[in-house]
Motif scaffolding. Structure first.
Motif, short mmCIF file in Angstrom:
data_model
loop_
_atom_site.label_atom_id
_atom_site.label_comp_id
_atom_site.label_asym_id
_atom_site.label_seq_id
_atom_site.Cartn_x
_atom_site.Cartn_y
_atom_site.Cartn_z
N MET A 267 23.40 -19.91 -23.25
CA MET A 267 22.03 -19.64 -22.83
C MET A 267 21.38 -20.87 -22.20
SD MET A 267 18.92 -17.71 -24.75
CE MET A 267 19.26 -16.17 -23.90
N THR B 277 17.23 -11.14 -27.46
CA THR B 277 17.59 -12.19 -26.51
C THR B 277 16.36 -13.00 -26.10
OG1 THR B 277 17.37 -10.65 -24.66
CG2 THR B 277 19.57 -10.91 -25.60
N TYR C 216 15.87 -17.05 -26.28
CA TYR C 216 15.42 -17.92 -25.20
C TYR C 216 14.22 -18.75 -25.63
CZ TYR C 216 13.41 -19.56 -20.85
OH TYR C 216 12.88 -20.36 -19.87
N ASN D 65 19.06 -7.79 -21.06
CA ASN D 65 18.25 -6.65 -21.49
C ASN D 65 18.23 -5.53 -20.47
OD1 ASN D 65 17.62 -8.12 -23.78
ND2 ASN D 65 15.60 -8.74 -23.05
N TRP E 186 21.23 -10.44 -33.17
CA TRP E 186 21.69 -11.54 -32.33
C TRP E 186 21.83 -12.82 -33.16
CZ3 TRP E 186 23.26 -10.90 -27.35
CH2 TRP E 186 22.91 -9.70 -26.75
N ILE F 264 24.57 -17.93 -27.46
CA ILE F 264 24.01 -16.68 -27.96
C ILE F 264 25.14 -15.67 -28.16
CG2 ILE F 264 23.44 -15.96 -25.61
CD1 ILE F 264 21.12 -14.33 -26.79
N ALA G 176 17.94 -13.84 -20.55
CA ALA G 176 17.58 -12.81 -21.53
C ALA G 176 17.20 -11.51 -20.82
CB ALA G 176 16.44 -13.29 -22.41
#
Length: 482
Positions: free
Chosen positions: A385, A233, A237, A364, A282, A256, A360
């Motif tokens: 995103m 992620t 970004y 996470n 991803w 995303i 992101a």
């Protein structure tokens, strides 16, 4: 004549037989929300054909203290257009009010009624060289009034903003039947509060939106849709920052998608195939557009940027749609995720937002917290995103009974997700609204100032609480009922 029969007959006389039904079978499809979580009952479903008819209906309702539940395409996600189970309310359908009143190309405006379906609006504007820059997966059923009332978002917010940014004027009927007329799109209007914006995101709790003046933009000259693979992620970004810094006026989509969601789509949605070979953790769906003839060709722009991004180790692999059909196929994958995830098993779905810079990090950090606290669950997080909107799905363990799991764990998982969102400086509702689904959580997590203002506005405009009671505005301490 019993009191309820008297006001029902008055309403019938306003809209005629074509706009009135109290038959259970006819109303049934409109009494359950799109997700199937809420089912209510109604004394009747009224379908006015004009603003004046709507005003007459609300006047009768106000005089008799009858609850009104406005409804558009019934495609909402939070039960905001579903009546309660009492059977005493009236479902007010705006679907007959579906005229596009004017397309003003020179001013880049369109005036349309609340029942206009989004896809029909798109098609009508295309013929005049314009477009309405908001789209979403449910465009074939979502209506303008519903999009306004929920302040809808979608996949183009990155460049054009939410519905709130696209509403230039409003026509609405207040609870007492008076008509608020503010369709004229003034560049400057300094008469105090921007009253039209009260109805954007108001979820029908202050009145009924009957028409709107919406902003349009030039139709696309062309576009380039691409699909890229990234390993995290954070990399997604960084790719977003890289692209947005170089194409701030033409980057229109940046979505995303985790590998797990892609696999669900490929398994459950016919006619889909992976854009890339191999496995990647991803994926990113990117759209770069051109709406001015003298602007740069989006395909060459995308090719150069993705080549540069690969050299910078921002992406693992990428491909460009070779045709408009392939571009639509890429978007079909993204738009089908919710449907595929439902087919893949029970999940608690959260529509949340955090600052773009922290999206992101939130995915996470929040995902392992949930999975550790509730063993066997898996988080599938995807979304926009470019605007910080995360669709955060918590999937049930494979060996559970869906209803039992939802009952036993739903009331534990969702508050924890929301607590993590608030700790990250975010919102528990990004684009779906509050409805009845998130009403208690809004009350739990909002400041006293926010709650006081919400309740004061509601009470001032709708003192009898006839407009969509039980939705959006949290109960005050000690209150009960709607």
């Amino acid at each position: 004549m019993p009191k309820i029969a008297k006001w029902l007959e008055q309403m019938r006389s306003v809209v005629g037989a074509k706009g009135f039904t109290s038959t259970g079978d006819d109303m049934a499809p409109w009494l359950t929300d799109w997700r199937g979580r809420y089912t209510g009952a109604a004394a009747a479903m009224i379908s006015p054909a004009s603003t004046q008819e709507t005003a007459e209906i609300l006047k009768i309702a106000n005089e008799n203290a009858v609850a009104i539940v406005p409804q558009g395409g019934n495609s909402g996600m939070v039960g905001g257009a579903t009546p309660d189970i009492s059977g005493q309310s009236v479902l007010l359908s705006l679907r007959r009010m579906n005229r596009i009143r004017a397309i003003e190309c020179e001013d880049q405006l369109v005036v349309c009624e609340a029942g206009v379906i989004l896809q029909n609006l798109h098609e009508a504007l295309t013929a005049d060289g314009q477009r309405f820059p908001l789209t979403l997966g449910g465009k074939g059923s979502a209506t303008v009034g519903g999009l306004i009332s929920t302040n809808a978002g979608g996949t183009q917010v990155l460049r054009h903003g939410t519905m709130r940014s696209l509403v230039a004027g409003i026509e609405a009927v207040l609870p007492d039947g008076s008509i608020f007329e503010a369709l004229v799109a003034l560049k400057k209007d300094n008469r105090g509060y921007d009253l039209k914006q009260l109805f954007v995101g108001g979820e029908g709790t202050l009145g009924v939106v009957t028409a709107a003046t919406l902003k349009t933009v030039p139709a696309l000259v062309d576009r380039c849709v691409s699909w890229a693979a990234v390993d995290s992620t954070d990399a997604a970004y960084q790719l977003f920052r890289f692209l947005n810094s170089r194409t701030p006026q033409s980057l229109e989509g940046f979505e995303i998608i985790p590998e797990t969601c892609l696999n669900s789509v490929l398994r459950y949605i016919p006619g889909t195939r992976s854009p890339l070979e191999g496995k990647h953790r991803w994926h990113v769906l990117i759209e770069i557009v051109r709406d001015q003839p003298d602007a740069q060709d989006p395909r060459s722009v995308t090719e150069n940027l993705l080549t540069d991004a690969m050299e910078r180790n921002l992406i693992e692999d990428a491909t460009l749609a070779a045709s408009e059909q392939q571009a639509e196929d890429f978007w079909k994958i993204r738009d089908s995720i919710a449907e595929a995830e439902r087919a893949n098993g029970p999940a608690l779905q959260h529509d949340i937002s955090v600052p773009v810079t922290g999206m992101a990090r939130f995915i996470n950090e929040a995902s392992p917290v949930i999975e550790a606290r509730f063993p066997g669950t898996k988080v599938a997080a995807f979304g926009h995103m470019g605007d910080g909107n995360v669709h955060f799905h918590v999937k049930a363990p494979a060996d559970v009974q869906p209803q039992e799991w939802m009952r036993d764990f739903g009331k534990q998982i969702t508050p924890l997700v929301h607590d993590l969102v608030i700790a990250a400086g975010g919102s528990i509702s990004a684009e779906h609204g509050i409805g009845q689904n998130k009403r208690a959580e809004l009350g739990r997590l909002s400041s006293d100032a926010r709650l006081s203002m919400l309740r004061a506005i509601k009470t001032a405009i709708d003192p009898k609480n006839i407009m969509n009671p039980g939705k959006l505005v949290p109960l005050a301490s000690g209150q009960s009922g709607s």
